[in-house]
Design a protein around this motif. Sequence first.
Motif, PDB file in Angstrom:
ATOM      1  N   VAL A 120       3.211  28.006   0.510  1.00 23.23           N
ATOM      2  CA  VAL A 120       2.682  29.358   0.228  1.00 23.23           C
ATOM      3  C   VAL A 120       2.644  29.999   1.519  1.00 23.23           C
ATOM      4  CG1 VAL A 120       0.589  30.849  -0.497  1.00 23.23           C
ATOM      5  CG2 VAL A 120       1.453  28.810  -1.929  1.00 23.23           C
ATOM      6  N   ASP A 121       2.046  29.388   2.347  1.00 27.69           N
ATOM      7  CA  ASP A 121       1.689  29.957   3.690  1.00 27.69           C
ATOM      8  C   ASP A 121       2.952  30.241   4.786  1.00 27.69           C
ATOM      9  OD1 ASP A 121      -0.905  30.097   3.363  1.00 27.69           O
ATOM     10  OD2 ASP A 121      -1.347  28.294   4.754  1.00 27.69           O
ATOM     11  N   GLU A 122       4.059  29.324   4.520  1.00 29.97           N
ATOM     12  CA  GLU A 122       5.103  29.520   5.248  1.00 29.97           C
ATOM     13  C   GLU A 122       6.272  30.060   4.685  1.00 29.97           C
ATOM     14  OE1 GLU A 122       5.788  25.554   7.555  1.00 29.97           O
ATOM     15  OE2 GLU A 122       3.879  25.244   6.495  1.00 29.97           O
ATOM     16  N   MET A 123       6.294  30.788   3.566  1.00 27.72           N
ATOM     17  CA  MET A 123       7.308  31.039   3.005  1.00 27.72           C
ATOM     18  C   MET A 123       7.077  32.115   1.656  1.00 27.72           C
ATOM     19  SD  MET A 123      10.639  29.098   2.077  1.00 27.72           S
ATOM     20  CE  MET A 123      11.922  29.921   1.085  1.00 27.72           C
ATOM     21  N   LEU A 124       6.571  31.589   0.652  1.00 24.45           N
ATOM     22  CA  LEU A 124       6.498  32.147  -0.620  1.00 24.45           C
ATOM     23  C   LEU A 124       5.576  33.371  -0.661  1.00 24.45           C
ATOM     24  CD1 LEU A 124       6.307  29.173  -2.909  1.00 24.45           C
ATOM     25  CD2 LEU A 124       8.456  30.534  -2.174  1.00 24.45           C
ATOM     26  N   TRP A 125       4.571  33.637   0.371  1.00 24.66           N
ATOM     27  CA  TRP A 125       3.794  34.467   0.387  1.00 24.66           C
ATOM     28  C   TRP A 125       4.538  35.906   1.031  1.00 24.66           C
ATOM     29  CZ3 TRP A 125      -0.407  35.692  -2.373  1.00 24.66           C
ATOM     30  CH2 TRP A 125      -1.274  36.872  -2.071  1.00 24.66           C
ATOM     31  N   GLU A 126       5.039  35.453   2.271  1.00 21.14           N
ATOM     32  CA  GLU A 126       5.853  36.521   2.988  1.00 21.14           C
ATOM     33  C   GLU A 126       7.210  37.082   2.465  1.00 21.14           C
ATOM     34  OE1 GLU A 126       3.770  35.243   7.064  1.00 21.14           O
ATOM     35  OE2 GLU A 126       5.936  35.734   7.009  1.00 21.14           O
ATOM     36  N   ILE A 127       7.949  36.446   1.903  1.00 21.09           N
ATOM     37  CA  ILE A 127       9.188  36.932   1.515  1.00 21.09           C
ATOM     38  C   ILE A 127       9.005  37.717   0.367  1.00 21.09           C
ATOM     39  CG2 ILE A 127      11.145  36.350   0.415  1.00 21.09           C
ATOM     40  CD1 ILE A 127      11.439  33.642   1.788  1.00 21.09           C
ATOM     41  N   PRO A 128       8.029  37.777  -0.758  1.00 21.75           N
ATOM     42  CA  PRO A 128       8.200  38.851  -1.618  1.00 21.75           C
ATOM     43  C   PRO A 128       7.350  39.893  -1.120  1.00 21.75           C
ATOM     44  CG  PRO A 128       7.430  36.570  -2.627  1.00 21.75           C
ATOM     45  CD  PRO A 128       7.558  36.430  -1.037  1.00 21.75           C
ATOM     46  N   LEU A 129       6.642  39.861  -0.040  1.00 23.24           N
ATOM     47  CA  LEU A 129       5.897  40.913   0.553  1.00 23.24           C
ATOM     48  C   LEU A 129       7.262  41.823   1.266  1.00 23.24           C
ATOM     49  CD1 LEU A 129       3.673  42.797   1.428  1.00 23.24           C
ATOM     50  CD2 LEU A 129       3.127  41.221   3.265  1.00 23.24           C
ATOM     51  N   THR A 130       7.972  41.166   1.834  1.00 22.69           N
ATOM     52  CA  THR A 130       9.120  41.666   2.712  1.00 22.69           C
ATOM     53  C   THR A 130      10.225  42.513   1.726  1.00 22.69           C
ATOM     54  OG1 THR A 130       8.917  39.949   4.299  1.00 22.69           O
ATOM     55  CG2 THR A 130      10.837  41.283   4.579  1.00 22.69           C
ATOM     56  N   VAL A 131      10.356  41.657   0.584  1.00 22.09           N
ATOM     57  CA  VAL A 131      11.318  42.184  -0.464  1.00 22.09           C
ATOM     58  C   VAL A 131      10.645  43.521  -0.862  1.00 22.09           C
ATOM     59  CG1 VAL A 131      12.296  41.813  -2.546  1.00 22.09           C
ATOM     60  CG2 VAL A 131      12.274  39.863  -0.780  1.00 22.09           C
ATOM     61  N   ALA A 132       9.407  43.556  -1.146  1.00 26.88           N
ATOM     62  CA  ALA A 132       8.786  44.451  -1.824  1.00 26.88           C
ATOM     63  C   ALA A 132       8.778  45.746  -0.857  1.00 26.88           C
ATOM     64  CB  ALA A 132       7.246  44.278  -2.200  1.00 26.88           C
ATOM     65  N   LEU A 133       8.601  45.470   0.416  1.00 25.59           N
ATOM     66  CA  LEU A 133       8.715  46.687   1.414  1.00 25.59           C
ATOM     67  C   LEU A 133      10.181  47.219   1.409  1.00 25.59           C
ATOM     68  CD1 LEU A 133       6.385  44.972   4.233  1.00 25.59           C
ATOM     69  CD2 LEU A 133       5.954  47.053   2.849  1.00 25.59           C
ATOM     70  N   HIS A 134      10.970  46.339   1.470  1.00 23.45           N
ATOM     71  CA  HIS A 134      12.561  46.814   1.598  1.00 23.45           C
ATOM     72  C   HIS A 134      12.618  47.507   0.158  1.00 23.45           C
ATOM     73  CE1 HIS A 134      14.320  45.028   4.948  1.00 23.45           C
ATOM     74  NE2 HIS A 134      13.829  44.054   4.649  1.00 23.45           N
ATOM     75  N   PHE A 135      12.528  47.003  -0.915  1.00 23.14           N
ATOM     76  CA  PHE A 135      12.500  47.835  -2.161  1.00 23.14           C
ATOM     77  C   PHE A 135      11.794  49.139  -2.098  1.00 23.14           C
ATOM     78  CE2 PHE A 135      11.462  48.952  -6.554  1.00 23.14           C
ATOM     79  CZ  PHE A 135      12.795  48.779  -7.164  1.00 23.14           C
ATOM     80  N   LEU A 136      10.823  49.172  -1.462  1.00 28.26           N
ATOM     81  CA  LEU A 136      10.140  50.702  -1.522  1.00 28.26           C
ATOM     82  C   LEU A 136      10.698  51.543  -0.444  1.00 28.26           C
ATOM     83  CD1 LEU A 136       6.502  49.434  -1.943  1.00 28.26           C
ATOM     84  CD2 LEU A 136       7.536  50.580  -3.743  1.00 28.26           C
ATOM     85  N   GLY A 137      11.228  50.886   0.564  1.00 32.31           N
ATOM     86  CA  GLY A 137      11.990  51.692   1.657  1.00 32.31           C
ATOM     87  C   GLY A 137      10.933  51.576   2.814  1.00 32.31           C
TER      88      GLY A 137
END
Length: 427
Positions: free
Chosen positions: A149-166
Motif C-alpha cells: 500500500v505505502d510503496e505502490m498501490l496508493w500512489e499509482i492510482p493517484l498518479t493515474v487519476a491525475l493523468h486521466f484528469l489531465g
Amino acid sequence: AASPTGCPVSAEAAAFDPFEGPYQVDPAEALRWSRDREPVFWSPRLGYWVVTRYADVKQVFRDVETFSPAIALEKITPVSPEAEATLRKYDYAMNRTLVNEDEPAHMERRRALMKSFELDELAHHEPMVRRLTQEYLDRLVDKGEADLVDEMLWEIPLTVALHFLGVPEEDMDTLRQYSIAHTVNTWGRPSPAEQVAVAEAVGKFWQYAGKVLDKMRQNPSGHGWMEYAIRRQKELPDVVTDSYLHSMMMAGIVAAHETTANASANMLRLLLENRAVWEEVCANPSLIPNTVEEALRHAGSVAAWRRLALKDTTVGGVAIPKGAKLLIVSASANHDERHFENPDDLDVYRANTADHLTFGYGAHQCMGKNLARMEMRIFLEEFTRRLPHMELVPGQTFTYLPNTSFRGPDHLRVRWDPAQNPERRDA
Ligand code: HEM
C-alpha cells in the motif's frame, strides 16, 4: 426501541455499527444475520435503513426515480459549527457532481462527458499505467519485502487519476493527505477536534482544485477528462457549468484514486490468502481478467452506497417512508447465496461474477469501471510475472479507515526471496 415506521428493532439491528468492529473487518460476514433473517432493517445508531440482499440492493440502485442519489456524498456525521466555519474560510462550495445528481440533469451531463471513458480512449492511458507499474516494481523486486500500500498501490492510482484528469503531476504528497481527509469528512465519524483539521485539508483541496482548473483553462488541448470537459463546456455551457467543473476536479480525484487503490490492495491480499488460487493465476495469466472481477465481487473497495427515498415505497416487503435514508450494502449483496453460488469461495472461473454491485448499477453505474479494471489487470499481470513467490508477512493485523463505504487495508506487508525472482533465475 422502534423504527420510524413503528416496527420493533431487533437486538442485532440495534447493535449494528459500521464504524467499528466486525463491519470494518468483514462487512459481508458482519451482515450475514441480516441477509438470513432481516434483510432490510432500521439502524438506530446510523439513522439509516440498511439493505443487504442482492435483489434488494440492485432494485434500489436501479430505481433512481424512487431512490435519489442526492445523499451519496453527504457527510454521514453532522458537521460541527467550527468545521463549517473552517470550510467557509476556504469558500468551499462542493456541489452536485454526477454521482449525486438527479435526473434529468444527471443523464445529460453523463452523456456529455462519457467519451473519455470509452475503451478506445482508455487505451491511450494503458502504456502509462504499465510504465508506472514497472517503475514501482523495479524499486521493490530486490528488497525481499514491502508494504504494497505505502510503496505502490496508493500512489499509482493517484498518479493515474491525475493523468486521466489531465492534472499536472506535482503536489502528490499534499494531495494524498487532502484525499484521505475528504474520505473521513464524507464517510467517517471524526471527533469535533478532528473535524476542524479535516475541514482545513478539505478546504485546501478545494482551493487547489480551483487553481489547477484555472491553469488548465488556458490551454485545454490534452487528452485529460477535465480538458475534454472544458472543451465540452464551450458547446454545452448549461450542461457543463463552472460550478460543476470545480466540483468535478475534486470529486474526480477521489472517485478514481482511493477506490482503485483499495480494490487493488484487497485483491492482492485475497489472492495471497488463497495460495492455490494465486498459484493457478500465476501459471495461467489468461485467468487474470476474471480474477480481477471476482476480487471486485469478493472484496470490493466500495462496501456500501447511499440513496434517499423520494416517496413512500417498499424494499424487500418492508415499508420505507418518504425521506428515509438507505445504506445499500453492496459488499453484503455480493456475498448473497441467492445470487452467487458458494459466495464466500474465491472462484476465478465463476461465470456470473461480473454481476457484482461494487460499481453500483443502472443510470449511475461507475463511469471509471474500465479504467479501474485496467489498472488492476496490469498490477496482477506484473506481480504474477515478477513476484509469483511473494507471500503475506505472517501475523499482521489489517486495519481500516473507519467509515461506511470505502474499504481497503491501511497496509499490506509482503515478503519474498529475491534470489528466487524469475528474472534472476532466467537471466
Ligand atoms: C460512480 C465505485 C473507480 C469515476 C461510482 C459508484 C460506485 C463506484 C459505487 C456509484 C454507482 C451508482 O450510484 O450506481 C468505484 C469502484 C472503483 C471506481 C469500486 C474502483 C475499483 C473509478 C475510477 C473513476 C471513477 C477509476 C474515474 C476515472 C466515477 C464516476 C462516477 C462513479 C464519474 C459517477 C457516475 C454517475 O453518477 O453517472 N463508482 N469506482 N470511478 N465513478 Fe467509480
